[in-house]
Design a protein around this motif. Structure first.
Motif, PDB file in Angstrom:
ATOM      1  N   HIS A 198       0.823  -1.210   0.000  1.00  0.00           N
ATOM      2  CA  HIS A 198       0.000   0.000   0.000  1.00  0.00           C
ATOM      3  C   HIS A 198       0.859   1.263   0.000  1.00  0.00           C
ATOM      4  O   HIS A 198       0.522   2.267  -0.643  1.00  0.00           O
ATOM      5  N   SER A 199       2.001   1.213   0.711  1.00  0.00           N
ATOM      6  CA  SER A 199       2.870   2.384   0.849  1.00  0.00           C
ATOM      7  C   SER A 199       3.986   2.416  -0.185  1.00  0.00           C
ATOM      8  O   SER A 199       4.822   3.330  -0.171  1.00  0.00           O
ATOM      9  N   ASN A 200       4.004   1.404  -1.073  1.00  0.00           N
ATOM     10  CA  ASN A 200       5.019   1.306  -2.127  1.00  0.00           C
ATOM     11  C   ASN A 200       6.429   1.288  -1.523  1.00  0.00           C
ATOM     12  O   ASN A 200       7.324   2.035  -1.942  1.00  0.00           O
ATOM     13  N   LEU A 201       6.631   0.406  -0.521  1.00  0.00           N
ATOM     14  CA  LEU A 201       7.905   0.285   0.165  1.00  0.00           C
ATOM     15  C   LEU A 201       8.455  -1.129   0.016  1.00  0.00           C
ATOM     16  O   LEU A 201       7.696  -2.085  -0.159  1.00  0.00           O
ATOM     17  N   SER A 202       9.756  -1.265   0.104  1.00  0.00           N
ATOM     18  CA  SER A 202      10.395  -2.572   0.066  1.00  0.00           C
ATOM     19  C   SER A 202      10.303  -3.217   1.440  1.00  0.00           C
ATOM     20  O   SER A 202      10.785  -2.647   2.435  1.00  0.00           O
ATOM     21  N   GLU A 203       9.670  -4.384   1.509  1.00  0.00           N
ATOM     22  CA  GLU A 203       9.501  -5.056   2.795  1.00  0.00           C
ATOM     23  C   GLU A 203      10.855  -5.429   3.406  1.00  0.00           C
ATOM     24  O   GLU A 203      11.081  -5.249   4.601  1.00  0.00           O
ATOM     25  N   ARG A 204      11.769  -5.933   2.584  1.00  0.00           N
ATOM     26  CA  ARG A 204      13.082  -6.333   3.084  1.00  0.00           C
ATOM     27  C   ARG A 204      13.853  -5.133   3.631  1.00  0.00           C
ATOM     28  O   ARG A 204      14.443  -5.196   4.713  1.00  0.00           O
ATOM     29  N   ALA A 205      13.843  -4.025   2.878  1.00  0.00           N
ATOM     30  CA  ALA A 205      14.573  -2.831   3.306  1.00  0.00           C
ATOM     31  C   ALA A 205      13.969  -2.248   4.579  1.00  0.00           C
ATOM     32  O   ALA A 205      14.692  -1.770   5.464  1.00  0.00           O
TER      33      ALA A 205
END
Length: 286
Positions: A198-205
């Motif tokens: 939803h937030s357009n973020l990398s889960e790993r990072a």
């Protein structure tokens, strides 16, 4: 009976209104009160902050406004680094309405706040100056100390957001958005994958950033929030164990009991009974 910390042990003179107590690291510390007010700002690490018998899991960015009538302690600390900004309101000379900036005597004011990443950077610079000036005793330093404290109070007022009320979400920084999302609804399981999409973020990072900044995993922090809420409800409400489990994000009350017992060394029922017995003992001695 809790300890009482004297203002003379922390403030360099009877005229100085503010002092900075650097806690790097902050060790476990027993329940205590102050002869002064205090702002606690957490910079790194994690632990448990118990304020007026309510447990709060703390990590970088957390802020607490502590009144002279409050009792608090620190437990289960892990590389916890914080600053205590000590102040005596009766010594201020600027003639401002500090109640607009500092929740000194407002019983309805949230106990815990979070500071955005930008706010932390700005506050850190002001605190460094405040720490230097508050060690001096000349008139100019007294005036500059109060002016710097005002600047800090304004920064905290602008960049803070409450963690236990439906305030506006912070904007911009990944960690700020994540913390607000985790704390927005403690009754619903937090879905990290959905949040990142939803937030357009990398889960790993984001996982790496969180661990770097807080010293723990996201799942560990979520579990801390759940257990702290459970401890509070068990002590301060008449909810059944199953109701407590549901309100803390556990679908299965048996699993909740297993987790609670593993983390605290006591079953939920035993935890509740301990405080009930303490309350009855206090009534008998009153």
């Amino acid at each position: 009976m809790s300890l009482v910390l004297a203002r003379a042990d922390y403030l360099p003179s009877d005229a100085m209104p503010v002092a900075v107590a650097d806690r790097a690291p902050q060790p476990s510390f027993p329940p205590h009160r102050h002869e002064f007010y205090e702002i606690v700002i957490v910079w790194r690490g994690n632990g448990l902050h118990v304020l007026n018998d309510r447990p709060w899991p703390v990590t970088c960015g957390d802020i607490f406004y502590i009144k002279d009538s409050d009792c608090h302690s620190y437990e289960s600390v892990n590389d916890l680094v914080l600053d205590n900004i000590i102040y005596c309101p009766e010594r201020f000379k600027l003639g401002l309405d500090w109640s607009q900036l500092l929740p000194m005597d407002d019983p309805d004011h949230p106990a815990c706040w979070r500071l955005t990443t930008r706010g932390m950077a700005m506050a850190r610079n002001v605190i460094a100056q405040l720490e230097q000036e508050s060690r001096k005793s000349d008139l100019l330093s007294l005036q500059l100390t109060e002016a710097l404290f005002l600047q800090l109070a304004l920064i905290l007022r602008r960049y803070r957001y409450a963690v236990d009320r439906a305030y506006e979400q912070p904007e911009g920084e990944q960690l700020d958005l994540l913390m607000a999302a985790i704390q927005a609804d403690s009754e619903a399981p937090f879905d990290l994958t959905q949040f990142c999409q939803h937030s357009n973020l990398s889960e790993r990072a984001l996982k790496q950033l969180f661990r770097q900044q807080t010293g723990m995993t996201i799942s560990h922090y979520v579990r801390q929030l759940q257990l702290c809420r459970a401890k509070y409800l068990l002590r301060c409400s008449d909810c059944l164990i199953g109701q407590v489990a549901a309100r803390c994000g556990f679908d299965d009350s048996n699993y909740f009991s297993v987790v609670f017992t593993r983390e605290t060394g006591m079953t939920p029922s035993a935890w509740r009974q301990r405080f009930e017995q303490a309350g009855k003992a206090a009534m008998k001695t009153a």
